[in-house]
Enzyme design. Structure first.
Site, short mmCIF file in Angstrom:
data_model
loop_
_atom_site.label_atom_id
_atom_site.label_comp_id
_atom_site.label_asym_id
_atom_site.label_seq_id
_atom_site.Cartn_x
_atom_site.Cartn_y
_atom_site.Cartn_z
N SER A 45 0.83 -1.30 0.09
CA SER A 45 0.03 0.01 0.10
C SER A 45 0.83 1.33 -0.09
O SER A 45 1.82 1.32 -1.02
CB SER A 45 -0.83 -0.12 1.36
N ARG A 100 -5.14 3.85 -0.64
CA ARG A 100 -6.14 3.69 0.44
C ARG A 100 -7.43 3.21 -0.12
O ARG A 100 -8.36 2.92 0.55
CB ARG A 100 -6.54 5.15 0.69
N VAL A 145 -6.59 4.95 11.01
CA VAL A 145 -5.20 5.14 10.14
C VAL A 145 -5.63 5.59 8.82
O VAL A 145 -6.72 5.62 8.34
CB VAL A 145 -4.64 3.69 10.18
N GLU A 146 -4.61 6.03 7.98
CA GLU A 146 -4.63 6.71 6.57
C GLU A 146 -5.76 7.52 6.61
O GLU A 146 -6.58 7.77 5.57
CB GLU A 146 -4.88 5.42 5.74
N GLY A 147 -5.81 8.41 7.34
CA GLY A 147 -6.81 9.65 7.37
C GLY A 147 -7.87 9.50 8.17
O GLY A 147 -8.80 8.60 7.86
#
Length: 741
Positions: free
Chosen positions: A149, A317, A439-441
Site C-alpha cells: 500500500s 487507500r 489510520v490513513e486519514g
C-alpha cells in the site's frame, strides 16, 4: 451573451474580479492535493446525469490463473499456520515460520512488476489476498498490506529513479528488505503541513566518502512494521539554508529512503494498537546523514513529497483497508448467521426472532455493499485510474460500516463474543475496529473535509477549471479561461436544476436497459444524482470559500455522494454476477437503506442551510414531498436475514473468499455445526413436535430411529462445543500476567 468578447469583457470581468477577492487563495499543499490522482465514475455521478451504460461497460474484476493459484495455495497455507489468539495473547507477533513464509513467497511484492521479481498482481488480486488473510489474522493481514500500500514500493514504482527501482524493488519483492513508511509525528497527524521533522542540505561523509546530502532529524510514531524494518521511508521538510541546490531555502515536504542501520536511526520499540500485535512503533532520527540520491525520485524531486503522498494514497487507500473492512463484514455475516441458526432460546433458533433478523439484514447488506464497492474500485485502479475521492469514500465508508456491522454481530452473539479466549472468533475484530477508523486519514476528517471538499472541486465538470483560472498569472489568459469555464458552469447548473425538478416531481427515464426488478433503482439514483448536483452548486454559490467552515453541511453532501457511489456499485455487481434472483433481497434492502440515508441527509441539509431562501427553493426542487424513503420493509429484512440462516449459493456468494478454518479451530466447529443443524432440521422438528429434546425418549416414541438418534446426538454435541466459552485457571491467568522478556 453569445458575443463572447463582449460577455468576457463586461459581465465575466466583473464576476472574475469578485471571485478572486471572495475565494481564499489555494495553498501549495491544497493545490498539490487537488492535482493528485484523477477522477473516474465519481465524476460521472457528479454531473447529475450519470450514463449507466458506462458503468456496465467496465469489465468485471477477475483473477488470472496465477492469481487464483496464489490465493488457493500460498495464501491458504499462510492462513492455516496462523492463530490470532496466540499472536495477540501469547507470542505478541505472528510466528517466525509465518514471517519466513511471507518473505519466501513474495507476499511483500504483490504490486511489484515481474521484471523486478514481484508478483505483478492486479488490484483485485491484491484485495482478495488481503480479504482472505484478514479473516484469519488481522496482524498478518496488516503485515502483508502495508508493503503493498502506501510505502517505499508504491512510491518507487511511481516516482523513483530507474537506478532506485533496479536496486530496491528486487530486494523488496523477495523479502530481503522489510519496508515501512514514517509520516505521522506528534505535531503532525492529519495536518502534515505542520510537520516538524527536518532535513538540511549539507556536505557530509557517507560510507567514507564526502558527498552532498541531507542531515535528518525526525520523531515519528504509529509506524507499521517499523520495529522490524530494514528500509525506512521518511517524510520531512527539506531546508537549504546555504543554497547548495538553488535560491530557495524552504524546498517543502520531501520523501527519502533511509536504511535502518544508518547511524542515528532508532527503531525497535513498539506500540500496542488496541491490543493488535502487528509490528507498529515509533522511530527517531538524530543527525542521520544520507546522500541526495536517497530522495525518492532523486534530487530533482526535492520538495515534491506531498504530491507523491497524495497520488500514492489515492490508490493504496482504495484497496487495503476497504478490503479488510469488507472481509470483516462478510466474516460477521457468515458467523453471525450460522450462530443465530444453531443457537436456540425458547426452543427456536434465535435467528427467527425479528429483532435478530433486523441485525442480520443490516449485516448482510453491509457485506454485499462493501464487497461490491471494493470490486468496482479495484476495476477503476486496474484500468489505470487513481481516483483520490473514491479512495476517500472507500476508506471512510468501509471502515464505518465495518464498525456498525461488527457491533451488530457482537449484539447477536452476546456473551459468546464477550468472553475472550481461543474460541472467541469475534472479539479481536471488535477490538481492532478503531485502528481501521483512525489510520490513513481519520474518518472524522475524511468525512467532514475531504469527500465533498475535494470531491466538489475534482469531480465537478467545471469548478476546478474556474479555480485554476483564478490563480493564472497572465491576466488575459486568466480571464479568458474563467469566461469559458464559468458560462459552461452556468449552463450546466440550469440543466441540472431542470433535471432535479423534473425527476423529483414527475420521475424520469433511467437511461439504461435494466430489468424490471432494478429499473426503479436506476430511476431513483438519477433523481438523487440530479438533486445532489443542484444542491452542491447552490452550496458552492452561496457559501463559497466558507463552505470549508460549514463542515456539517459538507459532511452530509459527502454522505450523499458516497451513497451514490456505493449503490451504483451494488447494481453493477448484480449485473456482473448474472442478475441472480436469489441475491435480489439483499440488493433491494441495500438500496432501501441507501435511499433512506440520502433523503435523510438532504432533509438535514435543507433544515440547516444558512441561506433560508435558498434552502426553501432547493427543497422544492429536490425533496418536494419530504422524506419518504424509510428503509427496507419488515418483510424485506426477514427475506434478507433468511439468506444468512440457511446454506445456499446466495450465502456463499456473499461470503466468498474467506478462510473458514483449519478443521480444528472455532470457525471450523461453527461451520460443521451449522451444516449439521440445517441438514437435520426435519429430524429435529419431529422431536420438537413430539415435545421432547431427549433422543432416548424420541426413539421410544417412534419419532426417530437409531441412526437419526446418533446424528442428533452428534449435532447437539457440535452445537454445545460452539456455544461454550473459554475459562482459565488462576495459575493460567497469573502466567499470562507475567511480563515476558
Amino acid at each position: 451573451m453569445n458575443i463572447r468578447s463582449w460577455r468576457r469583457d463586461t459581465i465575466s470581468r466583473a464576476i472574475f474580479k469578485w471571485a478572486r477577492g471572495a475565494l481564499p487563495r489555494l495553498s501549495d499543499t491544497e493545490r498539490e492535493a487537488l492535482e493528485a490522482g484523477d477522477v473516474w465514475w465519481d465524476a460521472e455521478l457528479f454531473t447529475g446525469d450519470p450514463d449507466w451504460s458506462k458503468l456496465h461497460a467496465y469489465p468485471r474484476p477477475t483473477l488470472t490463473e496465477d492469481e487464483r493459484a496464489f490465493l488457493d495455495g500460498p495464501t491458504h497455507e499462510l492462513c492455516a499456520m496462523l492463530d490470532d489468539w496466540r499472536t495477540n495473547w501469547e507470542q505478541h507477533d505472528i510466528p517466525k515460520e509465518a514471517w519466513d513464509f511471507i518473505r519466501t513467497n513474495r507476499f511483500f511484492g504483490m504490486i511489484i512488476p515481474k521484471e523486478y521479481g514481484g508478483l505483478a498482481f492486479s488490484a483485485f488480486a491484491h484485495s482478495t489476498v488481503v480479504r482472505k488473510i484478514s479473516t484469519r489474522s488481522l496482524a498478518a493481514a496488516v503485515t502483508v498490506m502495508v508493503p503493498n500500500s502506501l510505502g517505499p514500493g508504491e512510491l518507487l514504482l511511481r516516482f523513483g529513479t530507474q537506478q532506485q527501482r533496479d536496486y530496491w524493488l528486487p530486494r523488496l519483492a523477495d523479502g530481503r528488505e522489510i519496508p515501512c513508511f514514517a509520516l505521522t509525528s506528534p505535531d503532525a497527524g492529519s495536518d502534515a503541513s505542520s510537520m516538524t521533522d527536518t532535513g538540511v542540505i549539507c556536505r557530509g561523509r557517507y560510507k567514507d566518502t564526502e558527498v552532498l546530502g541531507i542531515r535528518l532529524n525526525w520523531n515519528k510514531r504509529y509506524i507499521t512494521l517499523c520495529p522490524v524494518a530494514t528500509l525506512l521511508g521518511v517524510a520531512f521538510k527539506l531546508l537549504d539554508p546555504d543554497h547548495l541546490l538553488g535560491d530557495r531555502e524552504e524546498l517543502g515536504i520531501t520523501l527519502a529512503l533511509v536504511p535502518t542501520q544508518t547511524p542515528g536511526v532508532e527503531i525497535g520499540r513498539r506500540h500496542i494498537p488496541a491490543y493488535q500485535f502487528f509490528q507498529n512503533g515509533p522511530t527517531v532520527g538524530r543527525d542521520v546523514f544520507i546522500p541526495l540520491d536517497n530522495i525518492i525520485g532523486g534530487a530533482e524531486a526535492a520538495g515534491a513529497g506531498w504530491k507523491m503522498l497524495m497520488s500514492a494514497l489515492a490508490a493504496g487507500r482504495g484497496i487495503s483497508l476497504p478490503s479488510l473492512s469488507a472481509a470483516g463484514a462478510a466474516f460477521a455475516a457468515r458467523t453471525t448467521g450460522a450462530y443465530a441458526r444453531i443457537r436456540e432460546q425458547f426452543d427456536i433458533p434465535i435467528g427467527r426472532f425479528e429483532g435478530i433478523q433486523q441485525s442480520l439484514c443490516r449485516i448482510a447488506t453491509a457485506a454485499y455493499v462493501l464487497d461490491s464497492a471494493c470490486r468496482l474500485t479495484c476495476t477503476g485502479i486496474d484500468l489505470g485510474h487513481h481516483a483520490a475521492v473514491i479512495s476517500a469514500i472507500m476508506k471512510s465508508q468501509a471502515t464505518e460500516r465495518m464498525r456498525a456491522t461488527v457491533n451488530d454481530a457482537m449484539d447477536v452473539h452476546a456473551g459468546k463474543a464477550v468472553i475472550d479466549g481461543p474460541s472467541n472468533y469475534l472479539g479481536n475484530l471488535y477490538r481492532a475496529v478503531p485502528v481501521a477508523i483512525t489510520v490513513e486519514g481519520a474518518n472524522i476528517m475524511t468525512r467532514n473535509l475531504i469527500i465533498f471538499g475535494q470531491g466538489a472541486i475534482r469531480c465537478h465538470p467545471f469548478l476546478l477549471d474556474e479555480i485554476f483560472s483564478l490563480t493564472e498569472s497572465d491576466p488575459a489568459k486568466a480571464l479568458d479561461k474563467f469566461d469559458q469555464a464559468f458560462w459552461r458552469h452556468v449552463s450546466h447548473s440550469f440543466k441540472t436544476a431542470a433535471r432535479a425538478f423534473g425527476r423529483a416531481w414527475f420521475g424520469g427515464s433511467p437511461r439504461v436497459q435494466a430489468p424490471r426488478e432494478t429499473k426503479p433503482f436506476y430511476k431513483a439514483l438519477n433523481r438523487y444524482a440530479a438533486g445532489f448536483a443542484l444542491t452542491s452548486d447552490l452550496a458552492l454559490l452561496t457559501l463559497g470559500g466558507s463552505l470549508k467552515r460549514h463542515e456539517m453541511i459538507s459532511a452530509r453532501l459527502g454522505d450523499i455522494f458516497s451513497e451514490l457511489y456505493l449503490l451504483s456499485a451494488v447494481l453493477k455487481r448484480w449485473e456482473d454476477e448474472g442478475r441472480c434472483a436469489d441475491d435480489l433481497p439483499i440488493v433491494e434492502a441495500a438500496l432501501a437503506y441507501g435511499f433512506s440515508a440520502i433523503e435523510s441527509r438532504f432533509a438535514e441539509i435543507f433544515a440547516n442551510f444558512p441561506n433560508r431562501a435558498v434552502a426553501t427553493v432547493a427543497r422544492a426542487f429536490v425533496l418536494p414531498f419530504g422524506r419518504r424513503q424509510l428503509g427496507p420493509s419488515d418483510l424485506q429484512k426477514q427475506s434478507c436475514a433468511n439468506i444468512l440462516l440457511e446454506p445456499s449459493n446466495a450465502r456463499d456468494r456473499l461470503t466468498e473468499g474467506l478462510f473458514l478454518g483449519n478443521g480444528q479451530d472455532s470457525i471450523s466447529r461453527l461451520e460443521h455445526a451449522f451444516v449439521e443443524v440445517a441438514r437435520l432440521e426435519g429430524v429435529w422438528k419431529r422431536m420438537h413436535d413430539g415435545h421432547t429434546r431427549d433422543v432416548r425418549v424420541a426413539i421410544e416414541r417412534g419419532l426417530i430411529n437409531e441412526r437419526e438418534a446418533a446424528e442428533i446426538q452428534a449435532m447437539k454435541e457440535a452445537v454445545a462445543s460452539v456455544v461454550s466459552v473459554d475459562d482459565f485457571s488462576k495459575e493460567q491467568l497469573q502466567r499470562r500476567a507475567t511480563p515476558s522478556n
